[in-house]
Design a protein around this motif. Sequence first.
Motif, PDB file in Angstrom:
ATOM      1  N   LEU A  55       0.828  -1.212   0.000  1.00  0.00           N
ATOM      2  CA  LEU A  55       0.000   0.000   0.000  1.00  0.00           C
ATOM      3  C   LEU A  55       0.858   1.257   0.000  1.00  0.00           C
ATOM      4  CD1 LEU A  55      -2.858  -1.025   2.459  1.00  0.00           C
ATOM      5  CD2 LEU A  55      -2.758  -1.232  -0.035  1.00  0.00           C
ATOM      6  N   ALA A  56       2.033   1.185   0.613  1.00  0.00           N
ATOM      7  CA  ALA A  56       2.950   2.333   0.589  1.00  0.00           C
ATOM      8  C   ALA A  56       3.420   2.600  -0.829  1.00  0.00           C
ATOM      9  CB  ALA A  56       4.137   2.073   1.513  1.00  0.00           C
ATOM     10  N   ALA A  57       3.684   1.524  -1.579  1.00  0.00           N
ATOM     11  CA  ALA A  57       4.128   1.677  -2.963  1.00  0.00           C
ATOM     12  C   ALA A  57       3.036   2.308  -3.825  1.00  0.00           C
ATOM     13  CB  ALA A  57       4.528   0.324  -3.535  1.00  0.00           C
ATOM     14  N   LYS A  58       1.793   2.184  -3.404  1.00  0.00           N
ATOM     15  CA  LYS A  58       0.670   2.760  -4.145  1.00  0.00           C
ATOM     16  C   LYS A  58       0.291   4.141  -3.594  1.00  0.00           C
ATOM     17  CE  LYS A  58      -1.066  -1.877  -5.198  1.00  0.00           C
ATOM     18  NZ  LYS A  58      -0.736  -1.873  -6.628  1.00  0.00           N
ATOM     19  N   GLY A  59       1.108   4.639  -2.676  1.00  0.00           N
ATOM     20  CA  GLY A  59       0.903   5.994  -2.152  1.00  0.00           C
ATOM     21  C   GLY A  59      -0.176   6.115  -1.105  1.00  0.00           C
ATOM     22  N   MET A  60      -0.689   4.998  -0.590  1.00  0.00           N
ATOM     23  CA  MET A  60      -1.832   5.058   0.318  1.00  0.00           C
ATOM     24  C   MET A  60      -1.429   5.195   1.783  1.00  0.00           C
ATOM     25  SD  MET A  60      -4.321   2.256  -1.509  1.00  0.00           S
ATOM     26  CE  MET A  60      -5.676   2.554  -0.392  1.00  0.00           C
ATOM     27  N   VAL A  61      -0.270   4.648   2.157  1.00  0.00           N
ATOM     28  CA  VAL A  61       0.196   4.765   3.543  1.00  0.00           C
ATOM     29  C   VAL A  61       1.668   5.155   3.541  1.00  0.00           C
ATOM     30  CG1 VAL A  61      -1.469   3.027   4.362  1.00  0.00           C
ATOM     31  CG2 VAL A  61       0.870   2.327   3.758  1.00  0.00           C
ATOM     32  N   ASP A  62       2.120   5.586   4.717  1.00  0.00           N
ATOM     33  CA  ASP A  62       3.529   5.920   4.877  1.00  0.00           C
ATOM     34  C   ASP A  62       3.890   5.663   6.333  1.00  0.00           C
ATOM     35  OD1 ASP A  62       6.066   6.736   4.320  1.00  0.00           O
ATOM     36  OD2 ASP A  62       5.564   8.833   3.907  1.00  0.00           O
ATOM     37  N   ALA A  63       5.156   5.603   6.620  1.00  0.00           N
ATOM     38  CA  ALA A  63       5.622   5.386   7.993  1.00  0.00           C
ATOM     39  C   ALA A  63       6.681   6.420   8.330  1.00  0.00           C
ATOM     40  CB  ALA A  63       6.189   3.973   8.138  1.00  0.00           C
ATOM     41  N   ARG A  64       6.553   6.998   9.503  1.00  0.00           N
ATOM     42  CA  ARG A  64       7.519   7.998   9.972  1.00  0.00           C
ATOM     43  C   ARG A  64       7.897   7.702  11.423  1.00  0.00           C
ATOM     44  NH1 ARG A  64       6.334  12.734   6.880  1.00  0.00           N
ATOM     45  NH2 ARG A  64       6.193  11.985   4.720  1.00  0.00           N
ATOM     46  N   GLN A  65       9.125   8.021  11.762  1.00  0.00           N
ATOM     47  CA  GLN A  65       9.542   7.877  13.151  1.00  0.00           C
ATOM     48  C   GLN A  65       8.705   8.782  14.039  1.00  0.00           C
ATOM     49  OE1 GLN A  65      13.748   8.575  13.488  1.00  0.00           O
ATOM     50  NE2 GLN A  65      14.273   6.479  12.891  1.00  0.00           N
ATOM     51  N   LYS A  66       8.362   8.279  15.211  1.00  0.00           N
ATOM     52  CA  LYS A  66       7.569   8.973  16.234  1.00  0.00           C
ATOM     53  C   LYS A  66       6.089   9.081  15.873  1.00  0.00           C
ATOM     54  CE  LYS A  66      11.413  11.752  17.962  1.00  0.00           C
ATOM     55  NZ  LYS A  66      11.895  13.118  18.315  1.00  0.00           N
ATOM     56  N   ASP A  76      -2.344  11.957  -2.533  1.00  0.00           N
ATOM     57  CA  ASP A  76      -1.073  11.248  -2.692  1.00  0.00           C
ATOM     58  C   ASP A  76      -1.255   9.835  -3.241  1.00  0.00           C
ATOM     59  OD1 ASP A  76       0.412  13.398  -1.624  1.00  0.00           O
ATOM     60  OD2 ASP A  76       0.036  12.706   0.433  1.00  0.00           O
ATOM     61  N   TRP A  77      -2.491   9.335  -3.252  1.00  0.00           N
ATOM     62  CA  TRP A  77      -2.726   7.963  -3.692  1.00  0.00           C
ATOM     63  C   TRP A  77      -2.513   7.838  -5.199  1.00  0.00           C
ATOM     64  CZ3 TRP A  77      -8.136   7.000  -1.028  1.00  0.00           C
ATOM     65  CH2 TRP A  77      -7.982   7.157   0.359  1.00  0.00           C
ATOM     66  N   ASN A  78      -2.016   6.712  -5.620  1.00  0.00           N
ATOM     67  CA  ASN A  78      -1.837   6.460  -7.049  1.00  0.00           C
ATOM     68  C   ASN A  78      -3.164   5.964  -7.615  1.00  0.00           C
ATOM     69  OD1 ASN A  78      -1.078   5.830  -9.615  1.00  0.00           O
ATOM     70  ND2 ASN A  78       0.476   4.326  -9.059  1.00  0.00           N
ATOM     71  N   LEU A  79      -4.035   6.893  -7.946  1.00  0.00           N
ATOM     72  CA  LEU A  79      -5.376   6.550  -8.405  1.00  0.00           C
ATOM     73  C   LEU A  79      -5.386   5.898  -9.778  1.00  0.00           C
ATOM     74  CD1 LEU A  79      -7.378   9.686  -7.202  1.00  0.00           C
ATOM     75  CD2 LEU A  79      -7.209   7.447  -6.102  1.00  0.00           C
ATOM     76  N   LEU A 101     -16.102   8.606  -9.699  1.00  0.00           N
ATOM     77  CA  LEU A 101     -14.964   7.946 -10.329  1.00  0.00           C
ATOM     78  C   LEU A 101     -15.324   7.466 -11.726  1.00  0.00           C
ATOM     79  CD1 LEU A 101     -12.037   7.146  -9.810  1.00  0.00           C
ATOM     80  CD2 LEU A 101     -12.866   4.956  -8.943  1.00  0.00           C
ATOM     81  N   LEU A 102     -16.539   6.964 -11.899  1.00  0.00           N
ATOM     82  CA  LEU A 102     -16.985   6.563 -13.228  1.00  0.00           C
ATOM     83  C   LEU A 102     -16.993   7.757 -14.177  1.00  0.00           C
ATOM     84  CD1 LEU A 102     -19.961   4.048 -12.771  1.00  0.00           C
ATOM     85  CD2 LEU A 102     -17.818   3.652 -13.979  1.00  0.00           C
ATOM     86  N   ARG A 103     -17.442   8.907 -13.678  1.00  0.00           N
ATOM     87  CA  ARG A 103     -17.448  10.119 -14.512  1.00  0.00           C
ATOM     88  C   ARG A 103     -16.025  10.501 -14.894  1.00  0.00           C
ATOM     89  NH1 ARG A 103     -21.342  12.143 -10.705  1.00  0.00           N
ATOM     90  NH2 ARG A 103     -19.725  13.447  -9.772  1.00  0.00           N
ATOM     91  N   GLU A 173      -4.633   0.513 -20.942  1.00  0.00           N
ATOM     92  CA  GLU A 173      -5.689  -0.471 -20.706  1.00  0.00           C
ATOM     93  C   GLU A 173      -5.837  -0.761 -19.219  1.00  0.00           C
ATOM     94  OE1 GLU A 173      -5.295  -4.792 -20.584  1.00  0.00           O
ATOM     95  OE2 GLU A 173      -3.587  -4.556 -21.901  1.00  0.00           O
ATOM     96  N   MET A 174      -4.748  -0.660 -18.452  1.00  0.00           N
ATOM     97  CA  MET A 174      -4.820  -0.939 -17.017  1.00  0.00           C
ATOM     98  C   MET A 174      -5.668   0.095 -16.298  1.00  0.00           C
ATOM     99  SD  MET A 174      -1.001  -2.319 -16.048  1.00  0.00           S
ATOM    100  CE  MET A 174      -0.164  -0.806 -16.537  1.00  0.00           C
ATOM    101  N   VAL A 175      -5.670   1.317 -16.812  1.00  0.00           N
ATOM    102  CA  VAL A 175      -6.501   2.376 -16.233  1.00  0.00           C
ATOM    103  C   VAL A 175      -7.940   2.230 -16.702  1.00  0.00           C
ATOM    104  CG1 VAL A 175      -6.856   4.866 -16.128  1.00  0.00           C
ATOM    105  CG2 VAL A 175      -4.535   3.930 -16.087  1.00  0.00           C
ATOM    106  N   ILE A 176      -8.103   2.035 -17.995  1.00  0.00           N
ATOM    107  CA  ILE A 176      -9.437   1.995 -18.584  1.00  0.00           C
ATOM    108  C   ILE A 176     -10.207   0.752 -18.176  1.00  0.00           C
ATOM    109  CG2 ILE A 176     -10.649   1.732 -20.792  1.00  0.00           C
ATOM    110  CD1 ILE A 176      -8.521   3.608 -21.997  1.00  0.00           C
ATOM    111  N   GLU A 177      -9.499  -0.365 -18.057  1.00  0.00           N
ATOM    112  CA  GLU A 177     -10.175  -1.648 -17.908  1.00  0.00           C
ATOM    113  C   GLU A 177     -10.986  -1.766 -16.623  1.00  0.00           C
ATOM    114  OE1 GLU A 177      -8.597  -6.160 -17.965  1.00  0.00           O
ATOM    115  OE2 GLU A 177      -8.139  -4.970 -19.740  1.00  0.00           O
TER     116      GLU A 177
END
Length: 245
Positions: A55-66, A76-79, A101-103, A173-177
Amino acid sequence: MTPYARRGVHGQTVEALARRILGGEIPEGATLDLVALQSELDVSLTALRESLKVLAAKGMVDARQKRGTFVRARADWNLLDADVLRWQFEGGGAGETDRALLRNLAEVRAIIEPAAVRLAAERRTDDDLAALGAALAAMGEHDTDPGHAVEADLAFHRALLAATHNELLERMEMVIESGLAHRDRLVHSSPHGEDPVPAHRAVLDAVRDRDPRAAEAAMHALLEQAGRDLDRVDGPDDTKGTGGK
């Protein structure tokens, strides 16, 4: 692409977390309680951390110290990621989010596909025509079976992008499909949609004739018909746009 849910415990954990985030159950900015999630999902901490890396690679989560691991802002998400799109359409978001999203995807397709079909008309090969023809034939054969109709429609548009012989357009096609599959499931399960075969045949005929202008016009007509179909299923919306087909 194989859905993560079919990839064992790791994949199921990825999808479970993604759906909670997309559905707002875990809101933007929230810090994740890894111990609670580990217990709730009944997975090892290692499996949970590996899933969060996806999920981090897809921009949905991140981790930080403290601060720990937290949900990033939607901006930031890779929509455009195929998994993120699929998760949203398969239940990650609320009805209005799904509609919006359909629109959005319909507008993207209205920009991409008419231009792509012009290139397809100029560059298509005999193999491309064979692939398009086979998809069209399957569409006609399975128009009473929603599942087969969806697959045939996806195959047609996939072959159309491939016929551009542009690697970047083919990857679209990966986006459209994802959006197309979701829209198709709605429309093909309804008795109110127009027969999709003639509109697709018009596109294929123009591509076969190497007529870019006619191909573009046929694609615009197809997308307009698709928008009408979606309005019949979902009801008219304040924001008009094509719905994909």
